[in-house]
Design a protein around this motif. Structure first.
Motif, PDB file in Angstrom:
ATOM      1  N   ASN A   4     -30.879  -4.509  13.465  1.00  0.00           N
ATOM      2  CA  ASN A   4     -30.288  -5.816  13.521  1.00  0.00           C
ATOM      3  C   ASN A   4     -30.437  -6.425  14.955  1.00  0.00           C
ATOM      4  O   ASN A   4     -30.971  -5.495  15.779  1.00  0.00           O
ATOM      5  N   THR A   6     -30.099  -7.501  18.472  1.00  0.00           N
ATOM      6  CA  THR A   6     -29.324  -6.963  19.845  1.00  0.00           C
ATOM      7  C   THR A   6     -29.519  -8.140  20.983  1.00  0.00           C
ATOM      8  O   THR A   6     -31.004  -8.414  21.025  1.00  0.00           O
ATOM      9  N   ARG A  34     -19.776   3.722  12.367  1.00  0.00           N
ATOM     10  CA  ARG A  34     -20.646   4.194  13.425  1.00  0.00           C
ATOM     11  C   ARG A  34     -20.317   3.151  14.694  1.00  0.00           C
ATOM     12  O   ARG A  34     -20.225   2.192  14.607  1.00  0.00           O
ATOM     13  N   SER A  36     -22.118   2.002  17.744  1.00  0.00           N
ATOM     14  CA  SER A  36     -23.584   1.682  18.412  1.00  0.00           C
ATOM     15  C   SER A  36     -23.650   2.209  19.756  1.00  0.00           C
ATOM     16  O   SER A  36     -22.579   2.269  20.595  1.00  0.00           O
ATOM     17  N   ASP A  37     -24.828   2.691  20.186  1.00  0.00           N
ATOM     18  CA  ASP A  37     -25.100   2.869  21.542  1.00  0.00           C
ATOM     19  C   ASP A  37     -24.809   1.963  22.664  1.00  0.00           C
ATOM     20  O   ASP A  37     -24.417   1.998  23.717  1.00  0.00           O
ATOM     21  N   THR A  57     -32.023  -1.726  23.952  1.00  0.00           N
ATOM     22  CA  THR A  57     -32.057  -2.046  22.402  1.00  0.00           C
ATOM     23  C   THR A  57     -33.017  -0.916  21.877  1.00  0.00           C
ATOM     24  O   THR A  57     -33.644  -0.285  22.462  1.00  0.00           O
ATOM     25  N   GLY A  58     -32.892  -0.917  20.498  1.00  0.00           N
ATOM     26  CA  GLY A  58     -33.625   0.153  19.855  1.00  0.00           C
ATOM     27  C   GLY A  58     -32.786   1.017  19.051  1.00  0.00           C
ATOM     28  O   GLY A  58     -32.022   0.889  18.699  1.00  0.00           O
TER      29      GLY A  58
HETATM   30  N1  LIG Z   1     -31.337  -3.341  17.641  1.00  0.00           N
HETATM   31  C1  LIG Z   1     -30.470  -2.525  18.270  1.00  0.00           C
HETATM   32  O1  LIG Z   1     -30.838  -2.389  19.295  1.00  0.00           O
HETATM   33  C2  LIG Z   1     -29.702  -1.565  17.433  1.00  0.00           C
HETATM   34  C3  LIG Z   1     -28.687  -0.689  18.307  1.00  0.00           C
HETATM   35  N2  LIG Z   1     -29.260   0.075  19.383  1.00  0.00           N
HETATM   36  C4  LIG Z   1     -28.127   0.206  17.441  1.00  0.00           C
HETATM   37  O2  LIG Z   1     -28.716   1.223  16.955  1.00  0.00           O
HETATM   38  O3  LIG Z   1     -27.018   0.024  17.180  1.00  0.00           O
END
Ligand SMILES: NC(=O)C[C@H](N)C(=O)O
Length: 145
Positions: A4, A6, A34, A36-37, A57-58
């Protein structure tokens, strides 16, 4: 696997104070509860007035395992530019943990780092009266504003 959206931002003020912010919808199919990072300092977000600011992101689990934002800060602390630190740390993370990420970085001297091992990452920054932006690898467009 889908991610999704970010949105991340890094900034420096006229007194040299740094800030980083990251907002995310997380991942599709994520488990309830969960974290998120993006919300974990040192993983998705980190700022240190003495060094710089990072937003990532990622793949969140991978970013958190590698402490990507903090790894980039540490690398800058040991003398790398924002761009070197960002690209080297993302490369190391992707090689070691076999997942992708991207990051935007700003040093306390005002130099910018953009790096991603994902296929694409949209990014943009303003420096003086110039807007710098891109989305594909090796794309760097500049427009006067
Ligand atoms: N698109 C994203 O950056 C997702 C985010 N890092 C997560 O894993 O929650």
């Amino acid at each position: 696997m889908k991610f999704n959206s970010t949105v991340g931002a890094v900034a420096i003020d006229s007194d040299g104070r740094l800030a980083a912010a990251t907002s995310t919808g997380g991942r599709e199919g994520k488990m309830q509860g969960r974290s998120s990072d993006s919300s974990i300092l040192g993983s998705g977000t980190y700022a240190d007035d003495n060094v710089g600011a990072v937003s990532t992101t990622g793949h969140g689990e991978t970013i958190a395992k590698f402490c990507l934002a903090h790894a980039i800060i540490k690398s800058m602390e040991s003398g790398k530019t924002a761009n070197e630190a960002t690209n080297e740390c993302i490369k190391q993370m992707t090689k070691r943990l076999e997942n992708t990420a991207g990051a935007i970085t700003l040093s306390n001297r005002g130099d910018v780092g953009i790096g991603f091992s994902t296929n694409r990452m949209s990014w943009c920054y303003q420096k003086g009266d110039e807007l710098h932006f891109g989305i594909d690898h090796n794309e760097h467009q500049i427009e006067k504003i």
